[in-house]
Design a protein around this motif. Structure first.
Motif, PDB file in Angstrom:
ATOM      1  N   SER A   1      -4.902   7.079   2.816  1.00 43.27           N
ATOM      2  CA  SER A   1      -6.250   6.635   2.760  1.00 43.27           C
ATOM      3  C   SER A   1      -6.748   6.270   1.403  1.00 43.27           C
ATOM      4  N   ALA A   2      -6.204   7.055   0.522  1.00 41.27           N
ATOM      5  CA  ALA A   2      -6.815   6.649  -0.850  1.00 41.27           C
ATOM      6  C   ALA A   2      -6.222   5.104  -1.256  1.00 41.27           C
ATOM      7  N   ALA A   3      -4.731   5.108  -1.080  1.00 40.25           N
ATOM      8  CA  ALA A   3      -4.186   4.017  -1.432  1.00 40.25           C
ATOM      9  C   ALA A   3      -4.685   2.527  -0.673  1.00 40.25           C
ATOM     10  N   GLU A   4      -4.836   2.871   0.562  1.00 43.73           N
ATOM     11  CA  GLU A   4      -5.474   1.751   1.429  1.00 43.73           C
ATOM     12  C   GLU A   4      -6.850   1.281   1.024  1.00 43.73           C
ATOM     13  N   ARG A   5      -7.615   2.238   0.410  1.00 44.25           N
ATOM     14  CA  ARG A   5      -8.931   1.941  -0.064  1.00 44.25           C
ATOM     15  C   ARG A   5      -8.913   1.143  -1.382  1.00 44.25           C
ATOM     16  N   VAL A   6      -7.977   1.558  -2.174  1.00 46.11           N
ATOM     17  CA  VAL A   6      -7.689   0.558  -3.414  1.00 46.11           C
ATOM     18  C   VAL A   6      -7.069  -0.666  -3.156  1.00 46.11           C
ATOM     19  N   VAL A   7      -6.378  -0.753  -2.316  1.00 50.90           N
ATOM     20  CA  VAL A   7      -5.717  -2.103  -2.187  1.00 50.90           C
ATOM     21  C   VAL A   7      -6.818  -3.002  -1.192  1.00 50.90           C
ATOM     22  N   SER A   8      -7.309  -2.370  -0.373  1.00 50.03           N
ATOM     23  CA  SER A   8      -8.333  -3.332   0.547  1.00 50.03           C
ATOM     24  C   SER A   8      -9.684  -3.554  -0.126  1.00 50.03           C
ATOM     25  N   ASP A   9     -10.065  -3.214  -1.178  1.00 52.98           N
ATOM     26  CA  ASP A   9     -11.135  -3.294  -2.160  1.00 52.98           C
ATOM     27  C   ASP A   9     -11.346  -4.744  -2.139  1.00 52.98           C
ATOM     28  N   GLN A  10     -12.733  -5.262  -1.724  1.00 48.38           N
ATOM     29  CA  GLN A  10     -12.819  -6.928  -1.988  1.00 48.38           C
ATOM     30  C   GLN A  10     -12.938  -7.351  -3.350  1.00 48.38           C
ATOM     31  N   GLY A  11     -13.632  -6.246  -4.146  1.00 50.19           N
ATOM     32  CA  GLY A  11     -14.003  -6.670  -5.597  1.00 50.19           C
ATOM     33  C   GLY A  11     -12.602  -6.706  -6.483  1.00 50.19           C
ATOM     34  N   GLY A  12     -11.698  -5.950  -6.302  1.00 46.67           N
ATOM     35  CA  GLY A  12     -10.348  -6.064  -6.886  1.00 46.67           C
ATOM     36  C   GLY A  12     -10.317  -5.032  -8.328  1.00 46.67           C
ATOM     37  N   GLU A  13     -11.437  -4.240  -8.789  1.00 44.09           N
ATOM     38  CA  GLU A  13     -11.476  -3.722  -9.729  1.00 44.09           C
ATOM     39  C   GLU A  13     -10.654  -2.304  -9.488  1.00 44.09           C
ATOM     40  N   PRO A  14     -10.552  -1.558  -8.347  1.00 39.15           N
ATOM     41  CA  PRO A  14      -9.665  -0.347  -8.260  1.00 39.15           C
ATOM     42  C   PRO A  14      -8.260  -0.938  -8.264  1.00 39.15           C
ATOM     43  N   LEU A  15      -7.635  -1.978  -7.775  1.00 33.18           N
ATOM     44  CA  LEU A  15      -6.516  -2.468  -7.991  1.00 33.18           C
ATOM     45  C   LEU A  15      -6.024  -3.015  -9.229  1.00 33.18           C
ATOM     46  N   ALA A  16      -6.881  -3.301 -10.183  1.00 33.34           N
ATOM     47  CA  ALA A  16      -6.820  -3.631 -11.455  1.00 33.34           C
ATOM     48  C   ALA A  16      -6.450  -2.372 -12.040  1.00 33.34           C
ATOM     49  N   CYS A  17      -7.267  -1.193 -11.771  1.00 34.56           N
ATOM     50  CA  CYS A  17      -7.008   0.184 -12.455  1.00 34.56           C
ATOM     51  C   CYS A  17      -5.708   0.841 -11.971  1.00 34.56           C
ATOM     52  N   ALA A  18      -5.231   0.625 -10.718  1.00 30.44           N
ATOM     53  CA  ALA A  18      -3.960   1.210 -10.379  1.00 30.44           C
ATOM     54  C   ALA A  18      -2.865   0.433 -11.245  1.00 30.44           C
TER      55      ALA A  18
ATOM     56  N   THR B   1       0.808  -1.232  -0.041  1.00 30.31           N
ATOM     57  CA  THR B   1      -0.063   0.128   0.082  1.00 30.31           C
ATOM     58  C   THR B   1       0.766   1.256  -0.104  1.00 30.31           C
ATOM     59  N   ARG B   2       1.888   1.352   0.698  1.00 25.72           N
ATOM     60  CA  ARG B   2       2.812   2.458   0.931  1.00 25.72           C
ATOM     61  C   ARG B   2       3.584   2.610  -0.461  1.00 25.72           C
ATOM     62  N   GLU B   3       3.922   1.775  -1.118  1.00 22.09           N
ATOM     63  CA  GLU B   3       4.734   1.900  -2.475  1.00 22.09           C
ATOM     64  C   GLU B   3       3.704   2.118  -3.410  1.00 22.09           C
ATOM     65  N   LEU B   4       2.517   1.715  -3.529  1.00 18.94           N
ATOM     66  CA  LEU B   4       1.304   2.167  -4.325  1.00 18.94           C
ATOM     67  C   LEU B   4       0.886   3.552  -4.428  1.00 18.94           C
ATOM     68  N   GLY B   5       0.929   3.974  -2.992  1.00 23.50           N
ATOM     69  CA  GLY B   5       0.652   5.520  -2.896  1.00 23.50           C
ATOM     70  C   GLY B   5       1.616   6.370  -3.241  1.00 23.50           C
ATOM     71  N   ASP B   6       2.949   5.844  -3.021  1.00 24.76           N
ATOM     72  CA  ASP B   6       4.036   6.845  -3.497  1.00 24.76           C
ATOM     73  C   ASP B   6       4.172   6.811  -4.893  1.00 24.76           C
ATOM     74  N   ALA B   7       3.951   5.692  -5.676  1.00 22.82           N
ATOM     75  CA  ALA B   7       4.101   5.611  -6.973  1.00 22.82           C
ATOM     76  C   ALA B   7       3.068   6.301  -7.841  1.00 22.82           C
ATOM     77  N   LEU B   8       1.912   6.314  -7.398  1.00 18.55           N
ATOM     78  CA  LEU B   8       0.659   6.996  -8.180  1.00 18.55           C
ATOM     79  C   LEU B   8       0.234   8.406  -7.441  1.00 18.55           C
ATOM     80  N   ILE B   9       1.135   8.829  -6.491  1.00 17.21           N
ATOM     81  CA  ILE B   9       0.829  10.069  -5.930  1.00 17.21           C
ATOM     82  C   ILE B   9      -0.408  10.225  -5.236  1.00 17.21           C
ATOM     83  N   LEU B  10      -0.865   9.097  -4.473  1.00 15.35           N
ATOM     84  CA  LEU B  10      -2.291   9.073  -3.636  1.00 15.35           C
ATOM     85  C   LEU B  10      -2.057   9.238  -2.204  1.00 15.35           C
ATOM     86  N   SER B  11      -2.916   9.713  -1.539  1.00  9.42           N
ATOM     87  CA  SER B  11      -2.932   9.858  -0.275  1.00  9.42           C
ATOM     88  C   SER B  11      -2.815   8.265   0.271  1.00  9.42           C
TER      89      SER B  11
END
Length: 324
Positions: free
Chosen positions: A205-222, A193-203
């Motif tokens: 909380s936003a990076a954690e929301r993308v990673v922890s989503d059960q559906g997986g579509e936000p992670l696919a977009c990232a 989560t920390r590396e994803l937020g740094d790479a995509l310039i996300l806060s």
């Protein structure tokens, strides 16, 4: 010449299956079977490769996986005889009559007049920057949607006149992909989560929301916004969260979604996440910056009970007789 594998994306997983301490052979067999039964017919090369792959895996998996694969192939009319023999299945009977020829479709309509490609100025004019409030609405709508609704949203965003976020610099993206791959392989969600937020310039909380989503579509977009290869994304799905990675349907569905997902759509979602963060920050500090000042101005009214003293007037002088 080297022949292209009819099951792309599984070479890396096959290599991982032979590593010590990593047993993904049950998942591989289930996914290969699901991919095979999706098509109504197969070429001879596809059938041969399916027989070779499954023959190596059938004897190396647990009984529950073997039973699940046996159930899937027992109702499939084109199960290869070699696989059916290994699973103690009856070979599928031959069709009684040849398959009917495909009915010719209606004659195509007259071709439409070719349209000229839009100029660069027209493209810039039709690409509108996403306002923070609009980004927040898109963000909330996407996370609140069902799996089917999310797929429709991503499909419609491909042609939306919205300006996507800028691409991540290739050297930074390559470094992030390597780090995310290692973190997922170790099931280290925190560093992922920390590396994803740094790479995509996300806060955070936003990076954690993308990673922890059960559906997986936000992670696919990232991951698509970073340009992660499809086989690497499949490994991320399987190892980042072992419980979710054990779901064959989820891995297969997200792999199909990732193959169809366009980079521009993923960058539009990235712009929406960034804009939603800005909108949240504005809403958080708006009361302090505006409302409080207005309320203070209204509350600062002179009270009638206090004696009014004119500015510049001299205070009454005291004398010695004032004590009495």
């Amino acid at each position: 010449m080297t022949q292209q594998a009819p099951f792309p994306g599984f070479d890396g997983l096959m290599a991982l299956s032979h590593r010590e301490g990593v047993d993904i052979r049950p998942t591989l067999l289930r996914v290969l079977t699901d991919l095979y039964v999706q098509s109504a017919s197969h070429t001879r090369e596809e059938e041969q490769q399916f027989v070779e792959l499954t023959s190596r895996l059938i004897d190396q998996v647990d009984d529950a996986t073997r039973a699940a694969v046996r159930a899937r192939l027992s109702i499939y009319p084109h199960t290869p005889p070699a696989v059916a023999m290994r699973l103690a299945l009856r070979p599928s009977p031959a069709p009684r009559a040849p398959q009917a020829a495909t009915i010719a479709a209606d004659p195509p309509a007259s071709p439409a007049r070719p349209q000229r490609p839009p100029t660069e100025a027209e493209q810039r004019a039709s690409s509108l920057p996403m306002q923070p409030d609009d980004a927040a609405k898109l963000d909330e709508m996407f996370f609140a949607a069902t799996t089917r609704e999310r797929a429709l949203i991503l499909h419609n965003l491909a042609d939306a006149p919205l300006r996507p976020a800028a691409r991540i610099a290739p050297p930074r993206a390559a470094r992030a992909i390597a780090t995310l791959h290692m973190a997922a392989y170790a099931s280290d969600a925190e560093n992922f989560t920390r590396e994803l937020g740094d790479a995509l310039i996300l806060s955070g909380s936003a990076a954690e929301r993308v990673v922890s989503d059960q559906g997986g579509e936000p992670l696919a977009c990232a991951m698509k916004a970073l340009g992660m290869p499809g086989p690497v994304f499949e490994q991320v799905l399987m190892f980042l969260d072992p419980e979710l990675g054990a779901s064959v349907d989820r891995v297969y569905r997200l792999s199909r979604l990732y193959d169809r997902l366009e980079e521009r759509t993923a960058l539009i979602m990235l712009a929406a996440w960034r804009g939603a963060t800005v909108a949240s920050a504005r809403a958080k500090y708006r009361a302090t910056l505006y409302d409080d000042e207005r309320h203070r101005a209204r509350a600062a009214t002179p009270q009638s009970g206090r004696p009014a003293v004119q500015p510049g007037s001299a205070l009454p002088s005291r004398t010695g007789t004032d004590r009495s």
